[in-house]
Design a protein around this motif. Sequence first.
Motif, PDB file in Angstrom:
ATOM      1  N   SER A 129      -2.037   9.118 -57.458  1.00  0.00           N
ATOM      2  CA  SER A 129      -0.863   8.626 -58.184  1.00  0.00           C
ATOM      3  C   SER A 129       0.275   8.236 -57.239  1.00  0.00           C
ATOM      4  CB  SER A 129      -0.388   9.670 -59.188  1.00  0.00           C
ATOM      5  OG  SER A 129       0.061  10.845 -58.523  1.00  0.00           O
ATOM      6  N   GLY A 130       0.065   8.407 -55.921  1.00  0.00           N
ATOM      7  CA  GLY A 130       1.046   7.968 -54.947  1.00  0.00           C
ATOM      8  C   GLY A 130       2.127   8.966 -54.592  1.00  0.00           C
ATOM      9  N   HIS A 131       2.066  10.179 -55.116  1.00  0.00           N
ATOM     10  CA  HIS A 131       3.087  11.187 -54.800  1.00  0.00           C
ATOM     11  C   HIS A 131       2.831  11.873 -53.465  1.00  0.00           C
ATOM     12  CE1 HIS A 131       5.147  10.885 -58.635  1.00  0.00           C
ATOM     13  NE2 HIS A 131       3.970  10.871 -59.211  1.00  0.00           N
ATOM     14  N   LEU A 132       1.578  12.002 -53.093  1.00  0.00           N
ATOM     15  CA  LEU A 132       1.198  12.608 -51.815  1.00  0.00           C
ATOM     16  C   LEU A 132       0.332  11.626 -51.060  1.00  0.00           C
ATOM     17  CD1 LEU A 132       0.246  16.196 -53.101  1.00  0.00           C
ATOM     18  CD2 LEU A 132       2.394  15.484 -52.012  1.00  0.00           C
ATOM     19  N   THR A 133       0.271  11.784 -49.735  1.00  0.00           N
ATOM     20  CA  THR A 133      -0.483  10.809 -48.937  1.00  0.00           C
ATOM     21  C   THR A 133      -1.843  11.295 -48.472  1.00  0.00           C
ATOM     22  OG1 THR A 133       0.635  11.529 -46.905  1.00  0.00           O
ATOM     23  CG2 THR A 133       1.595   9.660 -48.104  1.00  0.00           C
ATOM     24  N   THR A 134      -2.015  12.601 -48.255  1.00  0.00           N
ATOM     25  CA  THR A 134      -3.251  13.000 -47.600  1.00  0.00           C
ATOM     26  C   THR A 134      -4.041  14.118 -48.249  1.00  0.00           C
ATOM     27  OG1 THR A 134      -2.072  14.531 -46.162  1.00  0.00           O
ATOM     28  CG2 THR A 134      -2.418  12.304 -45.324  1.00  0.00           C
ATOM     29  N   ARG A 135      -3.399  15.037 -48.887  1.00  0.00           N
ATOM     30  CA  ARG A 135      -4.170  16.193 -49.341  1.00  0.00           C
ATOM     31  C   ARG A 135      -3.697  16.680 -50.699  1.00  0.00           C
ATOM     32  NH1 ARG A 135      -2.154  21.678 -46.567  1.00  0.00           N
ATOM     33  NH2 ARG A 135       0.053  21.323 -46.810  1.00  0.00           N
ATOM     34  N   SER A 136      -4.598  17.369 -51.361  1.00  0.00           N
ATOM     35  CA  SER A 136      -4.294  17.965 -52.658  1.00  0.00           C
ATOM     36  C   SER A 136      -3.239  19.043 -52.512  1.00  0.00           C
ATOM     37  CB  SER A 136      -5.546  18.619 -53.240  1.00  0.00           C
ATOM     38  OG  SER A 136      -6.539  17.672 -53.490  1.00  0.00           O
ATOM     39  N   SER A 137      -2.641  19.374 -53.612  1.00  0.00           N
ATOM     40  CA  SER A 137      -1.706  20.487 -53.647  1.00  0.00           C
ATOM     41  C   SER A 137      -2.419  21.693 -54.246  1.00  0.00           C
ATOM     42  CB  SER A 137      -0.497  20.121 -54.506  1.00  0.00           C
ATOM     43  OG  SER A 137       0.441  21.165 -54.480  1.00  0.00           O
ATOM     44  N   ARG A 152       7.554  14.674 -69.367  1.00  0.00           N
ATOM     45  CA  ARG A 152       7.728  13.227 -69.221  1.00  0.00           C
ATOM     46  C   ARG A 152       7.081  12.703 -67.950  1.00  0.00           C
ATOM     47  NH1 ARG A 152      14.066  12.503 -70.680  1.00  0.00           N
ATOM     48  NH2 ARG A 152      14.220  13.788 -68.817  1.00  0.00           N
ATOM     49  N   ALA A 153       7.121  13.494 -66.906  1.00  0.00           N
ATOM     50  CA  ALA A 153       6.562  13.053 -65.626  1.00  0.00           C
ATOM     51  C   ALA A 153       6.312  14.270 -64.750  1.00  0.00           C
ATOM     52  CB  ALA A 153       7.534  12.101 -64.927  1.00  0.00           C
ATOM     53  N   VAL A 154       5.365  14.144 -63.849  1.00  0.00           N
ATOM     54  CA  VAL A 154       5.133  15.152 -62.814  1.00  0.00           C
ATOM     55  C   VAL A 154       5.010  14.429 -61.485  1.00  0.00           C
ATOM     56  CG1 VAL A 154       3.990  16.805 -64.349  1.00  0.00           C
ATOM     57  CG2 VAL A 154       2.622  15.174 -63.083  1.00  0.00           C
ATOM     58  N   GLY A 155       5.241  15.143 -60.435  1.00  0.00           N
ATOM     59  CA  GLY A 155       5.128  14.550 -59.112  1.00  0.00           C
ATOM     60  C   GLY A 155       5.113  15.611 -58.040  1.00  0.00           C
ATOM     61  N   ALA A 156       5.227  15.143 -56.809  1.00  0.00           N
ATOM     62  CA  ALA A 156       5.162  16.057 -55.673  1.00  0.00           C
ATOM     63  C   ALA A 156       5.882  15.439 -54.487  1.00  0.00           C
ATOM     64  CB  ALA A 156       3.703  16.324 -55.320  1.00  0.00           C
ATOM     65  N   TRP A 157       6.162  16.277 -53.512  1.00  0.00           N
ATOM     66  CA  TRP A 157       6.669  15.798 -52.237  1.00  0.00           C
ATOM     67  C   TRP A 157       5.871  16.465 -51.138  1.00  0.00           C
ATOM     68  CZ3 TRP A 157       9.300  19.171 -55.374  1.00  0.00           C
ATOM     69  CH2 TRP A 157       9.645  20.407 -54.849  1.00  0.00           C
ATOM     70  N   GLU A 158       5.788  15.775 -50.011  1.00  0.00           N
ATOM     71  CA  GLU A 158       4.972  16.229 -48.886  1.00  0.00           C
ATOM     72  C   GLU A 158       5.561  17.471 -48.224  1.00  0.00           C
ATOM     73  OE1 GLU A 158       2.114  14.853 -47.843  1.00  0.00           O
ATOM     74  OE2 GLU A 158       2.180  12.965 -48.929  1.00  0.00           O
ATOM     75  N   ALA A 159       4.669  18.300 -47.716  1.00  0.00           N
ATOM     76  CA  ALA A 159       5.100  19.387 -46.842  1.00  0.00           C
ATOM     77  C   ALA A 159       5.759  18.739 -45.632  1.00  0.00           C
ATOM     78  CB  ALA A 159       3.887  20.212 -46.408  1.00  0.00           C
ATOM     79  N   GLY A 160       6.683  19.407 -45.034  1.00  0.00           N
ATOM     80  CA  GLY A 160       7.327  18.771 -43.891  1.00  0.00           C
ATOM     81  C   GLY A 160       8.335  19.654 -43.211  1.00  0.00           C
ATOM     82  N   GLU A 161       9.236  18.974 -42.521  1.00  0.00           N
ATOM     83  CA  GLU A 161      10.246  19.686 -41.768  1.00  0.00           C
ATOM     84  C   GLU A 161      11.596  19.024 -41.962  1.00  0.00           C
ATOM     85  OE1 GLU A 161       9.822  18.112 -37.313  1.00  0.00           O
ATOM     86  OE2 GLU A 161       8.095  19.306 -37.965  1.00  0.00           O
ATOM     87  N   ALA A 162      12.619  19.768 -41.627  1.00  0.00           N
ATOM     88  CA  ALA A 162      13.988  19.260 -41.659  1.00  0.00           C
ATOM     89  C   ALA A 162      14.677  19.736 -40.394  1.00  0.00           C
ATOM     90  CB  ALA A 162      14.721  19.765 -42.898  1.00  0.00           C
ATOM     91  N   ASP A 163      15.345  18.838 -39.757  1.00  0.00           N
ATOM     92  CA  ASP A 163      16.050  19.167 -38.509  1.00  0.00           C
ATOM     93  C   ASP A 163      15.116  19.820 -37.495  1.00  0.00           C
ATOM     94  OD1 ASP A 163      18.466  18.186 -39.594  1.00  0.00           O
ATOM     95  OD2 ASP A 163      18.854  20.142 -40.538  1.00  0.00           O
ATOM     96  N   GLY A 164      13.862  19.349 -37.452  1.00  0.00           N
ATOM     97  CA  GLY A 164      12.897  19.855 -36.490  1.00  0.00           C
ATOM     98  C   GLY A 164      12.305  21.212 -36.812  1.00  0.00           C
ATOM     99  N   VAL A 165      12.599  21.755 -37.982  1.00  0.00           N
ATOM    100  CA  VAL A 165      12.073  23.062 -38.387  1.00  0.00           C
ATOM    101  C   VAL A 165      11.061  22.864 -39.501  1.00  0.00           C
ATOM    102  CG1 VAL A 165      12.642  25.306 -39.378  1.00  0.00           C
ATOM    103  CG2 VAL A 165      14.225  24.222 -37.778  1.00  0.00           C
TER     104      VAL A 165
END
Length: 179
Positions: A129-137, A152-165
């Motif tokens: 559905s385009g919410h994640l790029t590589t792997r299942s949640s 109404r809608a569901v989605g996701a955001w990628e695991a990641g980092e902020a300010d290098g953490v």
Amino acid sequence: VIHSRWPLENVPARDPDVSVCARVATPIGPWLVYGTVLPYHADGVVTRGERTWTEFHRVLPLERAAWARLRAEFPNEGFCLAGDLNQSLDGRRWQGREWYGTRATRAALGSALADCGLTCVTAHDLVASGHLTTRSSIDRICLDQALAGVVRAVGAWEAGEADGVRLSDHNGVWADLAG
């Protein structure tokens, strides 16, 4: 932890080391929000010599009983189960197998949710559905039938980092409900 912009009060969870519960006064009515982490495949393998997924199969019935007890204790309140359920439910394949979990663990989780009248609203393929790029949640949001009916809608955001953490190795998931 459960954080809400609406008033909430603590409700004892089954195991405070891995679960938390709160009654939340939402604009569409009161909800119980239950957050949990179910055991991953190797929980207890090294420390107790268990076979993989043994701890998941031991803990899931205890969690299911806690969900059922809360549903019975608060029958007129919405119910949201969210957290790291350690199962990919979207059928996505990785290295020739389904991403995470086994047929038996996914079936056991599905039965526990169904027994408690819960629907996993984030079970579909969030990569397709385009919410994640590589792997299942493996993190999930499950709702009672009434709440699931107003998603109404569901989605996701990628695991990641902020300010290098590194913030987490888990994707985040969300659900937007009409209200």
